[in-house]
Design a protein around this motif. Structure first.
Motif, PDB file in Angstrom:
ATOM      1  N   HIS A 369       0.820  -1.209   0.000  1.00 46.97           N
ATOM      2  CA  HIS A 369       0.000   0.000   0.000  1.00 46.97           C
ATOM      3  C   HIS A 369       0.859   1.266   0.000  1.00 46.97           C
ATOM      4  O   HIS A 369       0.577   2.214  -0.759  1.00 46.97           O
ATOM      5  N   SER A 372       2.845   1.790  -3.375  1.00 45.23           N
ATOM      6  CA  SER A 372       1.998   2.178  -4.506  1.00 45.23           C
ATOM      7  C   SER A 372       1.742   3.672  -4.527  1.00 45.23           C
ATOM      8  O   SER A 372       1.544   4.266  -5.605  1.00 45.23           O
ATOM      9  N   LEU A 373       1.775   4.316  -3.359  1.00 48.61           N
ATOM     10  CA  LEU A 373       1.576   5.767  -3.299  1.00 48.61           C
ATOM     11  C   LEU A 373       2.817   6.533  -3.731  1.00 48.61           C
ATOM     12  O   LEU A 373       2.725   7.708  -4.106  1.00 48.61           O
ATOM     13  N   TYR A 374       3.994   5.900  -3.675  1.00 45.19           N
ATOM     14  CA  TYR A 374       5.216   6.559  -4.104  1.00 45.19           C
ATOM     15  C   TYR A 374       5.290   6.694  -5.623  1.00 45.19           C
ATOM     16  O   TYR A 374       5.862   7.648  -6.150  1.00 45.19           O
ATOM     17  N   VAL A 375       4.767   5.717  -6.336  1.00 42.62           N
ATOM     18  CA  VAL A 375       4.943   5.688  -7.796  1.00 42.62           C
ATOM     19  C   VAL A 375       3.681   6.066  -8.540  1.00 42.62           C
ATOM     20  O   VAL A 375       3.676   6.029  -9.788  1.00 42.62           O
ATOM     21  N   GLU A 376       2.609   6.412  -7.831  1.00 41.92           N
ATOM     22  CA  GLU A 376       1.378   6.715  -8.558  1.00 41.92           C
ATOM     23  C   GLU A 376       1.447   8.075  -9.250  1.00 41.92           C
ATOM     24  O   GLU A 376       0.810   8.283 -10.283  1.00 41.92           O
ATOM     25  N   ASN A 377       2.223   9.025  -8.694  1.00 42.13           N
ATOM     26  CA  ASN A 377       2.382  10.331  -9.326  1.00 42.13           C
ATOM     27  C   ASN A 377       3.736  10.391 -10.035  1.00 42.13           C
ATOM     28  O   ASN A 377       4.764  10.072  -9.446  1.00 42.13           O
ATOM     29  N   THR A 382      10.493   9.136  -9.440  1.00 46.23           N
ATOM     30  CA  THR A 382       9.645   7.954  -9.569  1.00 46.23           C
ATOM     31  C   THR A 382      10.441   6.746 -10.033  1.00 46.23           C
ATOM     32  O   THR A 382      10.265   5.627  -9.517  1.00 46.23           O
ATOM     33  N   SER A 386      10.997   3.342  -8.021  1.00 43.63           N
ATOM     34  CA  SER A 386      10.523   2.079  -8.610  1.00 43.63           C
ATOM     35  C   SER A 386      11.604   1.009  -8.551  1.00 43.63           C
ATOM     36  O   SER A 386      11.322  -0.159  -8.258  1.00 43.63           O
TER      37      SER A 386
END
Length: 481
Positions: A369, A372-377, A382, A386
């Motif tokens: 969880h 996923s917030l690190y790479v969503e923007n 990024t 990743s």
């Protein structure tokens, strides 16, 4: 303690103390064997006054059955129904006390001139008539008008819910009222522990965005919260298992499922309150990217599993120190075998054991969880994030198909099912199902042992004369010398 209490009391006071201890559980039937033996007249009067109070108790009427010898006229008149036996233990009379003397006079003596003279005490008169009557008589009884009255019983809904609400209210009083100071200390311990873990990793994710520290944070979170929860949850059943209150009350009062369900409902408050206090300061200091609601939900699942471990340990062991040690070791092993260090890949064939580790599923769910917030923007970092996330995922084997939420829920439910089974095993609740189960073991043993076949076997038939022959030789040898 009972011996120290009654050591310095007189006979009458000791009798009253014993009777008071017997009625402490509010029984429906009280059996007394010669309660007036060795007591003087004043003590007998006090004892019967106490029995009168118990008989018409506010908690409900109590049937008192007693064996008594040579009661005075005053005590004899306080008895409602009476049984008289002949010297050969035949039932001579059963019925109301005031009809006993006339009934025995008419049934035992065809010639009233042979009947003994009446004495001042009607009970003594009945005794004399029984001793002078014929030895073999028929059983006689007189029906009382109260016999035809229906027995007062609770309807089935009350029998289900009254014991349940009794255990529920008692548990609330024990934990949140009488144990308010202990409960406050545990609340403070969760708050301080969450503050300390938050201080160790203060702003580690927000300012530096150090993704490599995420597994360490989640491991320490599950370790600290899990051990403390395994210890604190043992107070739910532990006290009543240690002092055997549960075994005594389960004989006639409530079903183990009613007891377990009421306790579990009371424990819901702590399942929510402990994670809230633990997370309150830690979330503020760490400042993760995930929402507070998500972290709170994961900690509730963690509390659900760890409290199940503590409750199961407290039910299995009758000694408190064994239960605390077992719960702590179980939580520690769950964290050590979570695939954090050593990682899951290094465990080889034993890697499947991480599936039953609550720490593994907590780390996996929070890692997926949060990352996923690190790479969503799409930002400049990024790509770097990743690469780091993929490296950590391979190293710790955080796979997407592990279903951590389902595993946490299933482990918690399985532990509570085991707790209920152990409670049923420790209880003395009497039911048809329990009767058949307990009597099935001797029956199966007799089938496999086949005692009847052994008795009929030829080997035994030939062995018996041989044994008798040896016995006769031994007897002859002894006679010679």
């Amino acid at each position: 303690m009972h011996n120290n209490l009654t050591k310095n009391l007189s006979g009458g006071q000791r009798k009253r103390v014993n009777v008071a201890m017997e009625v402490a559980a509010c029984p429906k039937v009280l059996l007394l064997d010669e309660p007036t033996s060795g007591l003087d007249t004043a003590s007998c009067d006090d004892l019967f006054d106490l029995l009168e109070l118990i008989k018409y108790s506010a908690a409900g009427p109590v049937t008192i059955i007693t064996v008594i010898h040579q009661p005075s006229q005053e005590l004899f008149e306080k008895i409602d129904d009476i049984f008289f036996l002949t010297p050969l233990c035949c039932l001579a009379y059963q019925g109301p006390r005031h009809q006993a003397k006339e009934f025995l006079k008419q049934k035992l003596f065809d010639d009233l001139n042979r009947c003994p003279t009446s004495r001042h005490n009607d009970c003594d008169t009945c005794f004399i008539m029984l001793t002078k009557a014929q030895e073999h008589i028929d059983n006689h009884s007189v029906e009382d008008e109260r016999v035809h009255q229906p027995l007062t019983t609770y309807p089935i809904l009350k029998r289900i819910f009254l014991p349940f609400f009794y255990v529920l209210s008692r548990c609330v009083r024990q934990i949140y009222i009488r144990g308010a100071i202990v409960e406050a200390l545990y609340l403070l311990a969760y708050f301080v522990l969450g503050t300390c873990i938050g201080y160790l990793f203060e702003n580690a994710q927000q300012d530096e965005c150090d993704i490599k520290s995420l597994p360490t944070i989640y491991f320490l979170l599950s370790l600290a919260f899990g051990i403390l929860t395994c210890i604190s949850s043992q107070r739910l059943f532990g006290v009543e298992i240690t002092d055997q209150t549960f075994e005594r009350e389960s004989r006639n009062y409530y079903h183990p499922f009613q007891y377990w369900l009421a306790k579990s409902l009371v424990d819901i408050i702590r399942l929510v309150l402990y994670p809230l206090l633990f997370l309150s300061m830690m979330y503020i200091e760490i400042v993760p990217r995930g929402s507070f609601a998500y972290y709170f939900a994961i900690l509730i699942l963690l509390s659900f599993v760890c409290s199940g471990i503590g409750q199961l340990a407290s039910v299995i062991f009758s000694r408190t120190e064994y239960a605390y040690l077992t719960g702590t070791i179980a939580a520690l092993l769950s964290c050590l075998l979570s695939g954090f260090s050593p990682p899951k890949a290094d465990l080889g064939r034993m890697g499947f054991i991480t599936a039953i580790s609550f720490s593994r599923h907590v780390q996996n769910s929070l890692f997926h969880h949060e990352t996923s917030l690190y790479v969503e923007n799409g930002t400049d970092r990024t790509y770097i994030w990743s690469v780091q996330i993929e490296s950590l995922r391979k190293y710790y084997s955080f796979e997407d198909n592990e279903h951590p939420y389902i595993w946490l829920l299933c482990i918690g439910l399985f532990l509570r099912l085991l707790t209920l089974l152990f409670l049923y095993g420790k209880s003395e609740y009497r039911s048809k199902f329990r009767f058949h189960i307990t009597h099935a073991v001797p029956f199966l043993t007799s089938l496999f042992s086949c005692h009847q076949c052994r008795k009929r076997s030829p080997a035994r038939a030939y062995a018996r004369p041989h044994q008798l022959q040896i016995f006769s030789y031994q007897q002859s040898y002894r006679n010679i010398f």
